[in-house]
Design a protein around this motif. Structure first.
Motif, short mmCIF file in Angstrom:
data_model
loop_
_atom_site.label_atom_id
_atom_site.label_comp_id
_atom_site.label_asym_id
_atom_site.label_seq_id
_atom_site.Cartn_x
_atom_site.Cartn_y
_atom_site.Cartn_z
N TRP A 5 0.84 -1.19 0.00
CA TRP A 5 0.00 0.00 0.00
C TRP A 5 0.88 1.24 0.00
O TRP A 5 2.08 1.19 0.26
CB TRP A 5 -0.88 0.02 1.25
CG TRP A 5 -0.04 0.11 2.50
CD1 TRP A 5 0.57 -0.93 3.14
CD2 TRP A 5 0.32 1.30 3.22
NE1 TRP A 5 1.29 -0.48 4.22
CE2 TRP A 5 1.16 0.89 4.29
CE3 TRP A 5 0.04 2.64 3.06
CZ2 TRP A 5 1.69 1.80 5.19
CZ3 TRP A 5 0.57 3.54 3.97
CH2 TRP A 5 1.38 3.11 5.03
N ILE A 57 0.15 5.93 0.52
CA ILE A 57 -0.77 7.06 0.60
C ILE A 57 -0.25 8.14 -0.33
O ILE A 57 0.92 8.55 -0.24
CB ILE A 57 -0.87 7.60 2.04
CG1 ILE A 57 -1.40 6.50 2.97
CG2 ILE A 57 -1.78 8.82 2.10
CD1 ILE A 57 -1.40 6.89 4.43
N LEU A 85 -5.71 6.49 -0.33
CA LEU A 85 -5.11 5.22 0.07
C LEU A 85 -5.15 4.27 -1.13
O LEU A 85 -6.22 3.96 -1.66
CB LEU A 85 -5.88 4.60 1.25
CG LEU A 85 -5.45 3.21 1.69
CD1 LEU A 85 -4.00 3.22 2.19
CD2 LEU A 85 -6.37 2.67 2.78
N TYR A 109 -11.68 4.58 7.83
CA TYR A 109 -10.45 5.02 7.17
C TYR A 109 -9.99 6.38 7.70
O TYR A 109 -8.79 6.63 7.83
CB TYR A 109 -10.66 5.10 5.66
CG TYR A 109 -10.87 3.77 5.00
CD1 TYR A 109 -9.80 2.96 4.65
CD2 TYR A 109 -12.16 3.31 4.71
CE1 TYR A 109 -10.00 1.73 4.03
CE2 TYR A 109 -12.36 2.08 4.09
CZ TYR A 109 -11.28 1.29 3.77
OH TYR A 109 -11.47 0.08 3.16
N LEU A 160 -6.16 7.16 8.99
CA LEU A 160 -5.27 8.07 8.27
C LEU A 160 -4.92 9.29 9.10
O LEU A 160 -3.90 9.94 8.85
CB LEU A 160 -5.92 8.51 6.96
CG LEU A 160 -6.17 7.37 5.95
CD1 LEU A 160 -6.82 7.90 4.69
CD2 LEU A 160 -4.87 6.65 5.62
#
Length: 978
Positions: free
Chosen positions: A566, A568, A574, A843, A847
């Motif tokens: 993953w 950002i 994301l 989420y 974050l």
């Protein structure tokens, strides 16, 4: 300090470990560094990880802290991995009335026996209890490789228990001790001890070393534990170390009180064993730390005021103790892990203090050398001036010595006798001779003389504290006029073959040599001290890297997306690499975006899910650009070094797991493969170049905060689920066997629904995903057994009919059946995933905790309320623009682990340190500590590329893993030019 588990501890641990570990797979086994008898077992399954620490013969517990592991495993660990690695733990039991715990793997294919008596042992066995590997060979009891282990029967130990109540388990544990808990047994116990004492004293005429009352009770009631018996005796007013002879002739009243103490112990154990496993608590007793330094601030790791002494599952009479909740195994982990952290920090502090002492000693030696040179300079100058001030006296003494030796040809011993006789006389002639000091150095043409210091030098010598020097002494002339203070004298060597002025010039020349040496020492003093400091710091870093790093730190609780690949984006999107169908079924929503490479570069990893948390119709250009770079890096473009390629993206609603969106006709696609419903909706991105990087993000969370960011609600009703199941199965044309299974499940669900209308869906999506592979394993096992039966039948037929079915045709039939079963399983798996409700993920909360830089308020009271964890991220270079700690990743052929070491060493040592924690471009002390403690092994999983090389900022050197081509090309060219 408590170092070994008691029988009660083992009983409690088995209950908790069975609930936590059974059903998990043993991922790997490791040694623990600097402890050859300690082992680390890592268990895991989807969404669950557990680390089990085993100390041979002493203890075992699940830990939430990291442990140092050596770079290479021992031979015993390698052999254990061959048998137990990737095996599922299907059972964990304790042998009744024994300090032995048995772990069952793969439904009895392998067993691991852990012995906690004597010196302990670890024994690996097969299904027939044949010993495959043993940690400690014991030939006396037949414990060796190839022998058989006969201390338990697996069929009885791991049989399916029907419904054993907690009362039965409690009585089973105290079965022997409860039978002996009466007055008659206690009287017999005292009588036996009395006879033992009398028999010993009559034979040896010596006093018998009797047992204490607590020790005697523990030996006869071992399941009550010595610690519990001592604590309850204290509460009743007894002395723990009181000899048992004081109770041998006790009446029934005293015995009844002792029986009450034992009953109290039984009641406490009953309460603990009956308590729910998640509500159990551990009580850690504390004692004063004898090495606590009050001059330094209290620190739990380096300078604690209190130390943990023991642990128990019930409240003790100790004044100071800490209460640890969430299970007894958590308390044991806290006890031993805290001691390990303190041990490492103490070892480090001792090494640092030793290095500092050596450094201070070197500085003092350097200063002492300068002081001696300065004193020698003053002394030579004072001697020269004293000779000049007493030229007449020196000339007279030189003339006297020459007359004795050369003119009178006097023997050396006779000359000394003559001078000694003259010094005893009184008069003007013997006054100067008294200044000579014996013995003479006539073989060197020298003698020693004592002269008074010049007044100016006398003051300087007094200031320099040189009164104790051997060259100076107090002197008072009895023939001279009396003075109020004694004169300071200085001794010097005179060469009687030379004049007085020549002797003085010798001392002045010596003074010049010392002055020049002193000036050189002064100029080189700073360089010398600095080189010594660098040398000690180098040794310190080397020692700490070898022995104490990485330190024992608490394992951080990762977010769900950290299990995947993953990153950002700069805009806050994301992006998750879509290389697993579970990501699509669980976390993909209709508003999200799907991005993939061109067909020429696409592979199973070249797909990215972009979470559209803001519910926007279109993505920003920067987010598309960064996601395209990430997707291309995961494709063949990275290995083939292709730049300038473009990607395609669309809404996730335009993507399906079924070809032509028809499950009946085409079935489901393979893992990480998707079908585009409408290719006209695909949007082509502009060509991009692959520029990747690695950076460190920071997570700030409140201490003790255990938020659940992912929730698994049961949103689908039973009736709706039944109808959806049936519709999908009918449309897919499944076999009757599968329909029968589903109908049976549906009947059970409908019966349950009649009992309670508000029953929620018990099979949540997470449990469904975790149990899919277990179901497949069961199906494979059943298919294997059916194939074995078929093979036997075929063998019988072959005996009667030679030309019946050949071996090749049998293999083809078996392979075809396996493919059919796999297809059926895949369909069942997809049906479950389709009907299971999607989890609710917060989420925004996740974050918020992640940021590119570590922000501190610089207020200790506020900063101590939060924990700061490192979150590594492999992402496009553009997405790391705000990160302080970042490295550019280039295409290369170097190993991951070595590059990860180089990256962390660069962050730790090559960045300038800002002690005030204000400059955002420099590394702060708290950041340095976190980076130093972070395990490098955790960085490897961040990279989905197999091999690469990293470019270190501020230098022309490119880290390539330390191979043969580690030298830079520019350095080679420079060497050629030279």
């Amino acid at each position: 300090m408590k170092e070994k588990l008691t029988a009660l501890d083992l009983e409690l641990l088995v209950n908790e470990l069975e609930e936590s570990l059974v059903g998990l797979r043993l991922n790997n086994i490791y040694n623990i560094q600097d402890a050859h008898k300690q082992f680390l077992f890592k268990f895991q399954k989807p969404d669950v990880k557990q680390n089990l620490v085993i100390d041979n013969g002493l203890k075992l517990y699940i830990t939430k802290y990291t442990r140092n592991t050596p770079p290479a495993p021992s031979g015993f660990i390698v052999k254990m991995r061959n048998y137990l690695s990737n095996k599922k733990l299907t059972g964990l039991k304790k042998i009744p009335n024994e300090r032995i715990i048995v772990l069952q793997f793969s439904n009895g294919m392998f067993y691991l026996s852990l012995e906690f008596f004597s010196s302990g042992n670890l024994i690996v066995m097969d299904e027939n209890l044949k010993i495959l590997q043993v940690f400690r060979v014991n030939e006396e009891h037949g414990i060796h490789i190839g022998g058989y282990y006969n201390l338990f029967n697996p069929l009885e130990l791991f049989k399916e228990e029907s419904s054993m109540t907690e009362r039965n388990s409690f009585e089973d544990y105290l079965k022997d001790d409860l039978s002996k808990m009466n007055i008659s047994y206690i009287k017999d116990m005292f009588e036996a001890e009395k006879e033992k004492v009398n028999l010993y004293e009559n034979k040896n005429n010596k006093k018998f070393k009797v047992l204490s009352i607590s020790k005697l009770l523990y030996l006869n009631y071992p399941t009550l534990t010595n610690q519990l018996i001592q604590d309850r005796l204290k509460q009743r007013g007894y002395k723990v170390n009181e000899p048992c002879t004081n109770f041998l002739d006790s009446d029934d009243g005293v015995i009844n009180k002792i029986l009450e103490v034992l009953n109290d112990c039984v009641k406490n154990i009953e309460d603990v064993l009956k308590s729910p496993k998640d509500e159990r608590k551990g009580f850690l007793t504390k004692i004063q730390n004898p090495s606590f330094l009050e001059s330094e601030p209290e620190n739990k790791e380096s300078n604690p005021k209190f130390l943990y002494d023991s642990y128990s599952p019930f409240i003790t009479s100790s004044i100071d103790y800490d209460v640890i909740s969430n299970g007894y195994v958590n308390a044991i982990d806290t006890f031993y892990s805290t001691l390990e952290v303190l041990k490492i920090s103490t070892k480090t502090n001792n090494f640092i203090s030793q290095q500092n002492k050596k450094l201070d000693q070197a500085k003092q030696e350097n200063l002492e050398r300068l002081r001696q040179l300065e004193q020698a300079s003053h002394s030579n100058e004072a001697k020269g001036n004293a000779i000049i001030a007493n030229v007449a006296v020196i000339d007279e003494l030189i003339e006297t010595m020459n007359r004795l030796i050369y003119e009178n040809q006097m023997d050396w011993k006779a000359a000394e006798l003559w001078i000694r006789s003259q010094q005893k006389k009184k008069g003007k002639q013997s006054k100067n001779i008294k200044k000579i000091r014996l013995p003479l150095k006539l073989e060197e043409n020298k003698f020693t003389v004592v002269l008074p210091l010049v007044d100016s030098y006398e003051d300087s010598y007094l200031d320099s504290d040189s009164d104790s020097d051997s060259d100076l002494e107090s002197f008072s002339d009895s023939d001279s006029e009396p003075s109020t203070k004694e004169k300071k004298m200085i001794s010097m060597t005179i060469d009687f073959s030379k004049s007085a002025y020549t002797n003085a010039s010798i001392y002045f020349s010596l003074k010049k040599e010392v002055e020049s040496k002193k000036s050189k020492t002064l100029t080189n003093q700073k360089k010398a001290i600095k080189s010594i400091e660098n040398k000690f710091n180098k040794n310190l870093n080397k020692k700490m890297n070898q022995e104490t790093t990485p330190n024992i730190t608490r394992l951080s609780e990762n977010f769900f997306f950290q299990k995947f690949h993953w990153f950002i984006t700069t805009d806050g999107y994301l992006c998750i690499l879509l290389n697993d169908d579970n990501i699509y079924w669980k976390y993909a929503e209709a508003d999200d975006f799907y991005l993939t490479c061109e067909s020429s570069l696409a592979n199973k990893n070249s797909k990215v899910l972009i979470k559209n948390l803001r519910k926007e119709e279109n993505l920003s250009e920067r987010a598309i650009l960064e996601a395209s770079q990430y997707c291309l890096a995961a494709s063949d473009a990275w290995n083939k070094k292709i730049n300038g390629s473009s990607c395609l993206y669309c809404k996730i609603s335009n993507v399906s797991k079924f070809v032509d969106d028809d499950f009946k006709k085409n079935g489901v696609l393979e893992n990480a493969k998707f079908f585009i419903k409408d290719e006209e909706k695909l949007i082509r991105t502009s060509p991009v170049q692959i520029v990747m990087g690695f950076g460190l993000m920071w997570r700030k969370k409140a201490k003790g905060d255990s938020k659940e960011y992912v929730e698994y609600p049961a949103e689908v009703d039973n009736d709706e689920k039944i109808s959806s199941y049936n519709n999908v199965l009918i449309a897919s044309g499944e076999d009757s066997n599968i329909l029968e299974v589903v109908e049976v499940e549906n009947q059970k669900e409908t019966e349950d629904s009649f009992d309670d209308e508000n029953v929620e869906n018990e099979t949540s999506h997470s449990k469904t995903i975790a149990n899919i592979f277990d179901e497949y394993d069961k199906q494979v096992e059943t298919s294997k057994s059916a194939s074995k039966k078929l093979k036997k039948k075929l063998e019988k037929k072959n005996n009667s009919k030679i030309n019946a079915i050949s071996e090749d045709s049998y293999k083809r039939q078996e392979r075809a059946k396996q493919l059919e079963e796999k297809a059926k399983f895949q369909q069942q798996r997809v049906i479950k995933l389709m009907n299971a409700p999607k989890p609710i993920v917060h989420y925004d909360m996740m974050l918020k905790e992640i940021s590119c830089s570590l922000k501190l308020s610089n207020i200790p009271e506020e900063d101590e309320l939060f924990d700061y964890d490192i979150v590594p991220m492999f992402a496009p270079w553009m997405a790391l623009s705000k990160c302080k700690f970042k490295i550019k990743i280039l295409n290369g052929s170097n190993k991951k682990m070595k590059n990860c070491h180089d990256i962390m060493i660069y962050f730790e040592r090559h960045m300038k340190l800002d002690l005030e924690s204000k400059d955002k471009e420099r590394i702060w002390p708290i950041e340095s500590e976190r980076i130093k403690d972070y395990p490098v092994e955790s960085l490897v999983t961040c990279f989905f590329v197999d091999k690469f090389k990293c470019s270190l900022p501020g230098s022309n050197v490119v880290s390539n893993g330390g191979g043969k081509g580690s030298k830079n090309k520019s350095q080679k060219n420079k060497g050629k030019r030279k």
